[in-house]
Design a protein around this motif. Structure first.
Motif, PDB file in Angstrom:
ATOM      1  N   ALA A  47      -6.273  -7.818  -3.662  1.00 29.99           N
ATOM      2  CA  ALA A  47      -5.193  -7.035  -3.044  1.00 29.99           C
ATOM      3  C   ALA A  47      -5.595  -6.554  -1.655  1.00 29.99           C
ATOM      4  CB  ALA A  47      -4.836  -5.849  -3.936  1.00 29.99           C
ATOM      5  N   ASN A  48      -6.807  -6.038  -1.515  1.00 28.74           N
ATOM      6  CA  ASN A  48      -7.282  -5.574  -0.199  1.00 28.74           C
ATOM      7  C   ASN A  48      -7.300  -6.708   0.812  1.00 28.74           C
ATOM      8  OD1 ASN A  48      -7.638  -2.936  -1.064  1.00 28.74           O
ATOM      9  ND2 ASN A  48      -9.794  -3.252  -1.589  1.00 28.74           N
ATOM     10  N   GLU A  51      -3.702  -7.612   1.761  1.00 24.62           N
ATOM     11  CA  GLU A  51      -3.124  -6.560   2.608  1.00 24.62           C
ATOM     12  C   GLU A  51      -3.647  -6.657   4.040  1.00 24.62           C
ATOM     13  OE1 GLU A  51      -4.009  -3.026   0.366  1.00 24.62           O
ATOM     14  OE2 GLU A  51      -2.311  -3.334  -0.979  1.00 24.62           O
ATOM     15  N   ASP A  52      -4.902  -7.094   4.187  1.00 25.89           N
ATOM     16  CA  ASP A  52      -5.471  -7.282   5.530  1.00 25.89           C
ATOM     17  C   ASP A  52      -4.869  -8.491   6.239  1.00 25.89           C
ATOM     18  OD1 ASP A  52      -7.099  -5.073   5.240  1.00 25.89           O
ATOM     19  OD2 ASP A  52      -8.901  -6.239   4.747  1.00 25.89           O
ATOM     20  N   SER A  55       1.421  -9.013   6.651  1.00 22.78           N
ATOM     21  CA  SER A  55       2.132  -7.790   7.031  1.00 22.78           C
ATOM     22  C   SER A  55       3.163  -7.474   5.948  1.00 22.78           C
ATOM     23  CB  SER A  55       2.824  -7.983   8.384  1.00 22.78           C
ATOM     24  OG  SER A  55       3.761  -9.028   8.300  1.00 22.78           O
ATOM     25  N   SER A  56       3.587  -6.254   5.898  1.00 24.37           N
ATOM     26  CA  SER A  56       4.619  -5.812   4.955  1.00 24.37           C
ATOM     27  C   SER A  56       4.240  -6.078   3.500  1.00 24.37           C
ATOM     28  CB  SER A  56       5.959  -6.459   5.264  1.00 24.37           C
ATOM     29  OG  SER A  56       6.385  -6.129   6.547  1.00 24.37           O
ATOM     30  N   VAL A  57       3.073  -5.593   3.094  1.00 34.10           N
ATOM     31  CA  VAL A  57       2.641  -5.703   1.703  1.00 34.10           C
ATOM     32  C   VAL A  57       2.716  -4.312   1.082  1.00 34.10           C
ATOM     33  CG1 VAL A  57       0.751  -6.278   0.141  1.00 34.10           C
ATOM     34  CG2 VAL A  57       1.128  -7.650   2.196  1.00 34.10           C
ATOM     35  N   HIS A  58       3.403  -4.218  -0.046  1.00 37.27           N
ATOM     36  CA  HIS A  58       3.555  -2.944  -0.752  1.00 37.27           C
ATOM     37  C   HIS A  58       2.934  -3.098  -2.132  1.00 37.27           C
ATOM     38  CE1 HIS A  58       6.394  -2.081   2.454  1.00 37.27           C
ATOM     39  NE2 HIS A  58       6.934  -3.257   2.205  1.00 37.27           N
ATOM     40  N   GLU A  59       1.990  -2.232  -2.453  1.00 40.93           N
ATOM     41  CA  GLU A  59       1.220  -2.324  -3.695  1.00 40.93           C
ATOM     42  C   GLU A  59       1.748  -1.339  -4.724  1.00 40.93           C
ATOM     43  OE1 GLU A  59      -3.225  -1.025  -5.044  1.00 40.93           O
ATOM     44  OE2 GLU A  59      -3.079  -2.138  -3.164  1.00 40.93           O
ATOM     45  N   LEU A  68       1.945  -6.863  -5.830  1.00 40.15           N
ATOM     46  CA  LEU A  68       2.082  -6.788  -4.384  1.00 40.15           C
ATOM     47  C   LEU A  68       3.422  -7.401  -4.013  1.00 40.15           C
ATOM     48  CD1 LEU A  68      -1.445  -8.064  -3.286  1.00 40.15           C
ATOM     49  CD2 LEU A  68      -0.718  -5.711  -3.617  1.00 40.15           C
ATOM     50  N   VAL A  70       5.575  -8.703  -1.040  1.00 34.29           N
ATOM     51  CA  VAL A  70       5.410  -9.168   0.336  1.00 34.29           C
ATOM     52  C   VAL A  70       6.798  -9.244   0.959  1.00 34.29           C
ATOM     53  CG1 VAL A  70       4.545 -11.014   1.824  1.00 34.29           C
ATOM     54  CG2 VAL A  70       3.373 -10.496  -0.324  1.00 34.29           C
TER      55      VAL A  70
END
Length: 117
Positions: A47-48, A51-52, A55-59, A68, A70
């Motif tokens: 997940a990390n 996310e790096d 863009s626009s990733v919500h966990e 996640l 996207v």
């Protein structure tokens, strides 16, 4: 464990993700699994990494699994589910409700492959 075995273990998840990469996005309808693979990495590590890279990733968490989204939370391009397993994680990626491919599917597949090895 010798170097060959370590390399083989490291490349298996990448090969699985690459095998999933052969189907074009036009065949992936909403909710249909695009990628299904396993990784030796933990769900939080994957997940990390995603996310790096994206863009626009919500966990969010759903029990032991991580989800996640996207894209927009209300109109997701993709849904990535990370489920812990005894040896790491199981990764499932589905196309979201959105008709948008942001990011483009090949880019998403590449990022998932990079983050799961």
């Amino acid at each position: 464990m010798n170097t060959f075995s370590e390399r083989l273990i490291a490349i298996v998840p990448l090969a699985l993700v690459a095998a999933c990469g052969s189907s074009p996005s036009s065949t992936a309808s909403n909710g249909e699994t695009m990628i299904y693979a396993s990784s030796a990495r933990s769900p939080s590590s994957i997940a990390n990494c995603l996310e790096d890279r994206l863009s626009s990733v919500h966990e969010s968490r759903n029990g032991n699994s991580m989800e996640l989204v996207v894209g927009s939370r209300s109109d997701a391009s993709y849904l990535v589910t990370l489920i812990p397993s005894g040896s790491g994680s199981v990764i499932r990626v589905t196309h979201g409700a959105s008709t948008s491919d942001d990011p483009p599917e090949p880019e998403l597949r590449f990022d998932v492959a990079r983050c799961t090895t």
